[in-house]
Design a protein around this motif. Structure first.
Motif, PDB file in Angstrom:
ATOM      1  N   ASP A  70     109.963 -26.829  32.922  1.00  0.00           N
ATOM      2  CA  ASP A  70     109.651 -25.407  33.123  1.00  0.00           C
ATOM      3  C   ASP A  70     109.640 -24.744  31.748  1.00  0.00           C
ATOM      4  O   ASP A  70     110.679 -24.687  31.077  1.00  0.00           O
ATOM      5  CB  ASP A  70     110.706 -24.774  34.032  1.00  0.00           C
ATOM      6  N   THR A  71     108.496 -24.254  31.342  1.00  0.00           N
ATOM      7  CA  THR A  71     108.386 -23.663  30.009  1.00  0.00           C
ATOM      8  C   THR A  71     109.282 -22.434  29.852  1.00  0.00           C
ATOM      9  O   THR A  71     109.752 -22.138  28.749  1.00  0.00           O
ATOM     10  CB  THR A  71     106.932 -23.271  29.705  1.00  0.00           C
ATOM     11  N   ARG A  72     109.563 -21.739  30.946  1.00  0.00           N
ATOM     12  CA  ARG A  72     110.436 -20.565  30.862  1.00  0.00           C
ATOM     13  C   ARG A  72     111.873 -20.981  30.561  1.00  0.00           C
ATOM     14  O   ARG A  72     112.544 -20.374  29.732  1.00  0.00           O
ATOM     15  CB  ARG A  72     110.375 -19.768  32.168  1.00  0.00           C
ATOM     16  N   VAL A  73     112.327 -22.025  31.250  1.00  0.00           N
ATOM     17  CA  VAL A  73     113.694 -22.506  31.038  1.00  0.00           C
ATOM     18  C   VAL A  73     113.857 -23.049  29.624  1.00  0.00           C
ATOM     19  O   VAL A  73     114.805 -22.721  28.910  1.00  0.00           O
ATOM     20  CB  VAL A  73     114.051 -23.597  32.071  1.00  0.00           C
ATOM     21  N   THR A  74     112.926 -23.891  29.204  1.00  0.00           N
ATOM     22  CA  THR A  74     113.022 -24.474  27.866  1.00  0.00           C
ATOM     23  C   THR A  74     112.816 -23.412  26.795  1.00  0.00           C
ATOM     24  O   THR A  74     113.469 -23.437  25.745  1.00  0.00           O
ATOM     25  CB  THR A  74     111.996 -25.613  27.706  1.00  0.00           C
ATOM     26  N   GLY A  75     111.925 -22.461  27.044  1.00  0.00           N
ATOM     27  CA  GLY A  75     111.718 -21.380  26.090  1.00  0.00           C
ATOM     28  C   GLY A  75     112.988 -20.580  25.867  1.00  0.00           C
ATOM     29  O   GLY A  75     113.324 -20.210  24.734  1.00  0.00           O
ATOM     30  N   LYS A  76     113.726 -20.314  26.935  1.00  0.00           N
ATOM     31  CA  LYS A  76     114.990 -19.585  26.817  1.00  0.00           C
ATOM     32  C   LYS A  76     116.004 -20.404  26.034  1.00  0.00           C
ATOM     33  O   LYS A  76     116.720 -19.877  25.170  1.00  0.00           O
ATOM     34  CB  LYS A  76     115.527 -19.261  28.211  1.00  0.00           C
ATOM     35  N   LEU A  77     116.063 -21.698  26.308  1.00  0.00           N
ATOM     36  CA  LEU A  77     116.995 -22.566  25.583  1.00  0.00           C
ATOM     37  C   LEU A  77     116.683 -22.565  24.099  1.00  0.00           C
ATOM     38  O   LEU A  77     117.580 -22.424  23.258  1.00  0.00           O
ATOM     39  CB  LEU A  77     116.921 -23.992  26.131  1.00  0.00           C
ATOM     40  N   LEU A  78     115.408 -22.733  23.744  1.00  0.00           N
ATOM     41  CA  LEU A  78     115.024 -22.766  22.332  1.00  0.00           C
ATOM     42  C   LEU A  78     115.368 -21.457  21.640  1.00  0.00           C
ATOM     43  O   LEU A  78     115.807 -21.439  20.489  1.00  0.00           O
ATOM     44  CB  LEU A  78     113.528 -23.065  22.212  1.00  0.00           C
ATOM     45  N   SER A  79     115.178 -20.348  22.358  1.00  0.00           N
ATOM     46  CA  SER A  79     115.523 -19.042  21.784  1.00  0.00           C
ATOM     47  C   SER A  79     117.022 -18.951  21.495  1.00  0.00           C
ATOM     48  O   SER A  79     117.432 -18.475  20.430  1.00  0.00           O
ATOM     49  CB  SER A  79     115.103 -17.936  22.752  1.00  0.00           C
ATOM     50  N   LEU A  80     117.840 -19.434  22.431  1.00  0.00           N
ATOM     51  CA  LEU A  80     119.290 -19.409  22.237  1.00  0.00           C
ATOM     52  C   LEU A  80     119.711 -20.313  21.086  1.00  0.00           C
ATOM     53  O   LEU A  80     120.714 -20.051  20.406  1.00  0.00           O
ATOM     54  CB  LEU A  80     119.990 -19.849  23.523  1.00  0.00           C
ATOM     55  N   LEU A  81     118.935 -21.380  20.857  1.00  0.00           N
ATOM     56  CA  LEU A  81     119.239 -22.306  19.774  1.00  0.00           C
ATOM     57  C   LEU A  81     118.638 -21.855  18.439  1.00  0.00           C
ATOM     58  O   LEU A  81     118.829 -22.517  17.426  1.00  0.00           O
ATOM     59  CB  LEU A  81     118.715 -23.706  20.113  1.00  0.00           C
ATOM     60  N   GLY A  82     117.918 -20.745  18.456  1.00  0.00           N
ATOM     61  CA  GLY A  82     117.324 -20.225  17.229  1.00  0.00           C
ATOM     62  C   GLY A  82     116.072 -20.964  16.795  1.00  0.00           C
ATOM     63  O   GLY A  82     115.719 -20.968  15.607  1.00  0.00           O
ATOM     64  N   ALA A  91     117.640 -29.472  32.049  1.00  0.00           N
ATOM     65  CA  ALA A  91     119.002 -29.632  31.543  1.00  0.00           C
ATOM     66  C   ALA A  91     119.381 -31.103  31.651  1.00  0.00           C
ATOM     67  O   ALA A  91     119.030 -31.770  32.619  1.00  0.00           O
ATOM     68  CB  ALA A  91     119.991 -28.780  32.344  1.00  0.00           C
ATOM     69  N   GLY A  92     120.078 -31.603  30.645  1.00  0.00           N
ATOM     70  CA  GLY A  92     120.544 -32.977  30.699  1.00  0.00           C
ATOM     71  C   GLY A  92     119.571 -33.971  30.092  1.00  0.00           C
ATOM     72  O   GLY A  92     118.760 -33.638  29.228  1.00  0.00           O
ATOM     73  N   THR A  93     119.663 -35.216  30.561  1.00  0.00           N
ATOM     74  CA  THR A  93     118.898 -36.318  29.993  1.00  0.00           C
ATOM     75  C   THR A  93     117.589 -36.518  30.736  1.00  0.00           C
ATOM     76  O   THR A  93     117.605 -36.706  31.960  1.00  0.00           O
ATOM     77  CB  THR A  93     119.729 -37.618  30.054  1.00  0.00           C
TER      78      THR A  93
END
Length: 307
Positions: free
Chosen positions: A63-75, A112-114
């Motif tokens: 899901d590009t929305r989920v991964t996009g949010k993660l990348l944003s949190l990771l800077g 999330a996860g592997t």
């Protein structure tokens, strides 16, 4: 993996080194990177995962929305994201393989996860291996393994069985197929189906010890342990829990004890999660010993232990 790595050394864009070779100050070599991401706690991201995600030409994700949010949190900003999930995998895979042929750095992540654990990523890996394209894994968080570690159940052998079918008949059939596996069983489950699944497990698998793990690595992480029947009754009364759920079920009682010590061990394990009558019935069924003999020994054990 050696054969695929050797084949990958001839692929375009590898810049003379392989995905697992650390070359100071350089971009990672072209290839497919299976990147594990946090299942809750952001601090669980690895340094290697950060490096690859920052340098990737393309990140394939559920899901590009989920991964996009993660990348944003990771800077991490400006990453090119491409959806890759069970509904579009057949259409999306050729384009990903084409990019890899060009020498691109492609990271595959799950929500999330592997990746590849209960998702269609293995087909992409297989397609890459068939073409001699480099593939490597960046290990990290896994809900299934984390739950197994925290369950308190045997970890030397385990079977990951993914999600059970949603319909009761198919679910019971799936459980029957793994009932005799001499290992701990791991299942992913929806919170709203948890009570029904635990009840089915108690009936099909018998009186085994189990653990329900949820919200792993998060603030409200919880692992509830007990017999399958006990856990089924708890969630039937309390209702569906919140968060992602992993169920770990202990292995079946030892088969066919040949002496009193082995029979006692099987009964002690069964009695930990079931009534005396149910435990004796389950052990008798597993060992082939007469029900009357097993029940009599169970009564004696309970008396000796003051239960």
């Amino acid at each position: 993996m050696r054969d695929s790595a050797n084949a990958g050394s001839r692929s375009k864009g590898t810049a003379g080194h392989q995905p697992n070779e650390a070359v100071a100050g350089s971009k990672p070599a072209g290839g497919l990177y299976l990147v594990a991401t946090p299942i809750g706690n952001l601090d669980d991201i690895t340094l290697r995962a950060l490096k690859v995600l920052k340098a990737a030409d393309l990140i394939a994700c559920e899901d590009t929305r989920v991964t996009g949010k993660l990348l944003s949190l990771l800077g991490i900003g400006g990453a090119a994201l491409s959806p890759y999930h069970e509904h579009n995998a057949e259409r999306a895979r050729p384009a990903l393989v084409a990019r890899l042929r060009e020498g691109a750095v492609v990271a595959l992540v799950s929500d999330a996860g592997t990746p590849l654990v209960s998702d269609p990523g293995y087909r992409l890996v297989r397609a890459c291996l068939e073409e001699g394209l480099p593939v490597t894994s960046l290990p990290g968080p896994s809900a299934a393994l984390t739950a197994l570690q925290l369950s308190g159940l045997p970890c030397d052998r385990f079977l990951f069985a993914g999600f059970l079918p949603t319909k009761d008949g198919a679910r019971r059939q799936a459980l029957a197929e793994v009932a005799a596996v001499p290992a701990s069983l791991l299942f992913y489950e929806s919170p709203r189906r948890l009570g029904d699944s635990l009840a089915a497990m108690a009936e099909v698998l018998g009186p085994r010890q189990a653990a329900v793990a949820r919200e792993l690595t998060k603030l409200y992480e919880e692992v509830r342990r007990g017999g399958l029947a006990e856990l089924a009754a708890h969630y039937a009364a309390e209702g569906p829990p919140k968060g992602e759920v992993v169920v770990v079920v202990g292995p079946p009682p030892a088969a066919a004890p040949t002496g009193e010590a082995e029979l006692d061990a099987a009964l002690v394990q069964a009695l930990a999660g079931a009534s005396l009558r149910d435990a004796a019935a389950a052990v008798a069924a597993a060992t082939g010993l007469p029900k009357r003999q097993v029940y009599a020994r169970a009564v004696a054990l309970v008396g000796e232990r003051g239960q």
